[in-house]
Every structure is written in C-alpha cells, then in structure tokens.
Design a protein around this motif. Sequence first.
Motif, PDB file in Angstrom:
ATOM      1  N   ILE A 318       7.862  -4.241  -6.417  1.00 18.27           N
ATOM      2  CA  ILE A 318       6.747  -3.915  -7.311  1.00 18.27           C
ATOM      3  C   ILE A 318       5.415  -4.277  -6.666  1.00 18.27           C
ATOM      4  N   VAL A 319       5.314  -5.520  -6.165  1.00 24.83           N
ATOM      5  CA  VAL A 319       4.038  -5.973  -5.592  1.00 24.83           C
ATOM      6  C   VAL A 319       3.656  -5.127  -4.382  1.00 24.83           C
ATOM      7  N   LEU A 320       4.578  -5.001  -3.432  1.00 25.27           N
ATOM      8  CA  LEU A 320       4.273  -4.243  -2.218  1.00 25.27           C
ATOM      9  C   LEU A 320       4.110  -2.761  -2.523  1.00 25.27           C
ATOM     10  N   GLY A 321       4.939  -2.247  -3.431  1.00 25.14           N
ATOM     11  CA  GLY A 321       4.849  -0.825  -3.781  1.00 25.14           C
ATOM     12  C   GLY A 321       3.520  -0.466  -4.408  1.00 25.14           C
ATOM     13  N   PHE A 322       3.024  -1.328  -5.310  1.00 29.83           N
ATOM     14  CA  PHE A 322       1.730  -1.062  -5.942  1.00 29.83           C
ATOM     15  C   PHE A 322       0.597  -1.121  -4.919  1.00 29.83           C
ATOM     16  N   LEU A 323       0.666  -2.099  -3.992  1.00 34.18           N
ATOM     17  CA  LEU A 323      -0.379  -2.202  -2.975  1.00 34.18           C
ATOM     18  C   LEU A 323      -0.422  -0.952  -2.101  1.00 34.18           C
ATOM     19  N   ILE A 324       0.756  -0.488  -1.691  1.00 29.19           N
ATOM     20  CA  ILE A 324       0.818   0.716  -0.858  1.00 29.19           C
ATOM     21  C   ILE A 324       0.313   1.921  -1.637  1.00 29.19           C
ATOM     22  N   ALA A 325       0.684   2.021  -2.906  1.00 30.64           N
ATOM     23  CA  ALA A 325       0.239   3.147  -3.739  1.00 30.64           C
ATOM     24  C   ALA A 325      -1.276   3.167  -3.888  1.00 30.64           C
ATOM     25  N   VAL A 326      -1.868   1.989  -4.061  1.00 32.74           N
ATOM     26  CA  VAL A 326      -3.331   1.912  -4.194  1.00 32.74           C
ATOM     27  C   VAL A 326      -4.008   2.338  -2.901  1.00 32.74           C
ATOM     28  N   VAL A 327      -3.479   1.894  -1.766  1.00 35.78           N
ATOM     29  CA  VAL A 327      -4.050   2.290  -0.467  1.00 35.78           C
ATOM     30  C   VAL A 327      -3.951   3.799  -0.286  1.00 35.78           C
ATOM     31  N   ARG A 328      -2.774   4.362  -0.566  1.00 33.91           N
ATOM     32  CA  ARG A 328      -2.576   5.807  -0.380  1.00 33.91           C
ATOM     33  C   ARG A 328      -3.463   6.607  -1.335  1.00 33.91           C
ATOM     34  N   THR A 329      -3.589   6.147  -2.573  1.00 36.81           N
ATOM     35  CA  THR A 329      -4.410   6.858  -3.564  1.00 36.81           C
ATOM     36  C   THR A 329      -5.886   6.775  -3.208  1.00 36.81           C
ATOM     37  N   SER A 330      -6.319   5.595  -2.787  1.00 40.00           N
ATOM     38  CA  SER A 330      -7.721   5.413  -2.402  1.00 40.00           C
ATOM     39  C   SER A 330      -8.082   6.335  -1.244  1.00 40.00           C
ATOM     40  N   HIS A 331      -7.162   6.464  -0.280  1.00 39.81           N
ATOM     41  CA  HIS A 331      -7.423   7.346   0.857  1.00 39.81           C
ATOM     42  C   HIS A 331      -7.466   8.802   0.417  1.00 39.81           C
ATOM     43  N   ASP A 332      -6.547   9.197  -0.464  1.00 42.95           N
ATOM     44  CA  ASP A 332      -6.505  10.587  -0.919  1.00 42.95           C
ATOM     45  C   ASP A 332      -7.756  10.987  -1.679  1.00 42.95           C
TER      46      ASP A 332
END
Length: 506
Positions: A318-332
């Motif tokens: 959950i913790v790592l998945g949310f961090l990765i999702a935020v990074v990917r979304t911010s870039h998109d």
Amino acid sequence: MKTMKKWIHGFFAVVLLCVCMTGMAGCAKKENAQTKQITCADDLEGARIGVQLGTTGDIYVSDYEGDEAGTKIERYNKGADAIQALKLGKIDCVVVDEQPAIQYVKQNSNIRIIEEEFTFEEYAFLVAKENTKLLEQINTALEKLKEAGTVETIVKNYIGSEEEVGNYPYLSKDVDRSNGTLIVGTNAEFPPYEYHQNNTITGIDIDIMRAISDELGMKLQIEDMAFDSIIAAVTSGKVNVGAAGFTVTEERKKSASFSDTYTTSKQVIIVRDGSSSATVSFTEKLYDNFVKDNRYQYILKGLGNTLIITVFAVMIGIVLGFLIAVVRTSHDRNGGLTILNAVCKVYLTIMRGTPVMIQLLIIYYVILASVTNKIAVAAIAFGLNSAAYVAEIVRSGIMSVEIGQFEAGRSLGLNYRQTMQCIIIPQAVKNILPALLNEFISLLKETSISGYIGLMDLTKGGDIIRSNTYEAFLPLIAVAMIYLILVMLLSFGVSRLERKLRNNER
C-alpha cells in the motif's frame, strides 16, 4: 444480511464441489488402474516413472527420458507426492532411496519394493567450495565419530533390528558452544534420514549433525527447505551445510564440496502390488492427520506465519504502491519527476513481468542473501510484488476522478499535495476498493509458495502432514478451507468499509 447469506451459500457450494471432486477422483483412480507391470529394472523402458526432483533417482532415470519406448519421467517436489501418484495409478513406479522406500511401504499397504536394486550410492554432507575450513572440521569430527562408533549407533537407532530401533538415541553433550552456530539445510520429508516427528525435525542425518556440532563446540540450527533448493542455499551462504541424504555425484561436485561419506544406500523401485488397501474410517483419518503427534500444530504455526507475512506485505504494498502511483500521476498531468517516473516504470515492468516465485527466490538467495529472517524476506518480496499492482490500481483510480475536481481544489487555494490528499485520493479510494480487495486476496494466496525458501506457511504445514500420513484429501481440504474462510472474512470487512464510504452519496 443478504450478503452474508450469499457467502454462506457459496461456502457450502464449495464444500459440495469438494465432495463431488472426491467422487470423481475415485472414478479417475479406477480409470488409471491400467498401469505397466514393472518386475525389474529392464521394464522401466516405456513406463511412467516417478521421482523426487533433484534426487539421485531423478539423475539416474533421466537417461530413459526421450527414448524410443516413450518413457516418461514425472518429477515431484516430495517423495510422498510421488507415492500418492503411484497409489492412484497416475504413474507405474517410483525410484527412490531404499530406506525412505521401506518407510513408505510400511505406511502404505498396497505398494511394494521389487527385489532387484536399481543402483548403489554413498551419502555425504555438502559444504560451499570456498568454505574449506569448515569442510576440514566436519571431516575431522566425522572421523572421530566413526572411530567411536557413534555414527554406527545413530544409524542402528533408526534402521537396525527390531530390538535396536529406538533404543540407541543420540544424547547431545553438555559442551561449550561458543564457536558460533552451525546452520544445516535439510529436506525433512526423507525418513529415516530427516523427517518431522512431534513437531521437531529428527533422523539419521540430523543426529549426526548434532554429534558433529557437539565436537565443534557449536550451536545447531536446522532449516527445512525444498530438496532442490539446498545446494543453492549452501552456495549462497544461507546455510553452512547441506544434510539430506546427498549422494556423491560428479555433477554436484561442480557446485559444492562433499564431506567424507558416512553411510551407503541404494536406489530401489516401488510398484503397486495390486492388493486393496485396508479401509480406514473417516474418524481415524482425522486422528492421523490432525491429532496424532499434535500434527494440527503444523497448520496453526503455518497459519500464523501466513497472516504475519500477508499483513506486512500489504502494508509495504500500500505505502510503496501509493507513492509510485502519485509519481506516475504527477508526471502524466504535470510532466515533472521525469527520472523518478522512469525508475517507477522500470520497476513496474520487472515486477509485473516476472513470476512472484522467481522474485522470492532472487530476493532470498541474491539480494537479501545475508538476511536470515525468512518471514521478513517473504514479507518484503511479496510486498514489493504487490506494490507494482497496487500502484497501477491507484493510478487508474486517481485518473478516473474528473480533472475538474483537481482544478476546483487548486482554485480554492490548495496546493498540489493538499488537493491530492483532501479531494482526489479519497474519491479514488472508493473507486478502487474492489480492485484493491482482489489484489489483497491474490497476495494472501500467493504466500503459499513461501515453502520454497524453507518457511513454514499454511500450505507448507499441510504438506508436512501429507508427508507423514500419505493422505492427500484431508490436509489439502483443511488448508483450502482455511484460505477460503480468510478470504470470506476479508471480503466481508471490505464490503462493510465500502458501504460506509458510500454513505455520503445517498
């Protein structure tokens, strides 16, 4: 209430399905009864031969594989599984070491060992090639034990005459053990050399290693793992010694060093004898599988480890998945965090593109080779794998929230982090809850492969019981039902949470 009734109906439907499958298995058993008659080694050509993966029997019968007679080699992770397949008529014979074969025949009335031996062999212990000092110490201790008759006495205690078996147990000496810990890797499904009894690992190899540790002034630590994983554990430094009835072969010498031999054995062929097995009542089966020798404790211990691994893996995911999702979304959306986004994409590609079992083995034997806590290693491995799927689930949930919601938050003076935290993510969580539930259910079931690194999980506990009783149905059904109950409880809890989150929409 309706949802609970639905789950109860589903639960009993699965039970009914299991009963039906049992009946079908009985029919399949009759259909598979037409097996090739094996009376000597010459009859192996064209037969279906069962072996334990990575054993000497596997090495020897491999010469038959692919011949013109159509010989088929069926490789099993455990010798007990090969015996079970033989009893069901799925294979024609099993090639295995003599002493384990004798134990199998004692506990199964409808199989027998043919008189002709397949081949002779010598057993020795495995040590990493670079660990020459330890090899020398073991050989010196082994020589002393042979001269004192200790090795002979240990062997006699397990495979001697009726008057000798059980009457010569090895008693550990009261010695100074300040020289460290001797970690021994074994496969405790190979009686009488190593097996589980009364929730401890015992056998000829284990007692000899206890005697050696006494001579070396070291503490003894036994690690139970899959047979074909022991050499890898020795070479990677996870264990110091491999003790599992290892036959000295040239192929194995390429990977590790052998100690002096301590006993001889031979490969034999087990076949069905055509007689009907004695009828055992359901109550007796329950007693043998779960009550005798407190075998239910294997299930309880495995269940505890499974839950611990799952909980910590979920937290990591959950913790790592949310961090990765935020990074990917911010870039998109903003085009920033280019390097981090590239790293995340590589990570997602690797974790989603390779099997979780391979990831577990790589992390255990390579990346975290120096870590001895198997539960921690398993939790990290499953957590890292789950994070890749959680990240994409969360990213899709964030992207599903209308862009106007994000713009409204920014127009109210909220910065990017505040907008994501207060407006976007709460809405995304409600959208992705069912998908997250499926991921957590998959994660719970994926932990069943933890046994590959010698960790006692729920599935491994059932395997140990099967290896002792040669009864497949009850241990497997018990493990399956526990997983089913855990999944139903998880589904119920998430369903309640989902309804609470959607109360504000009414």
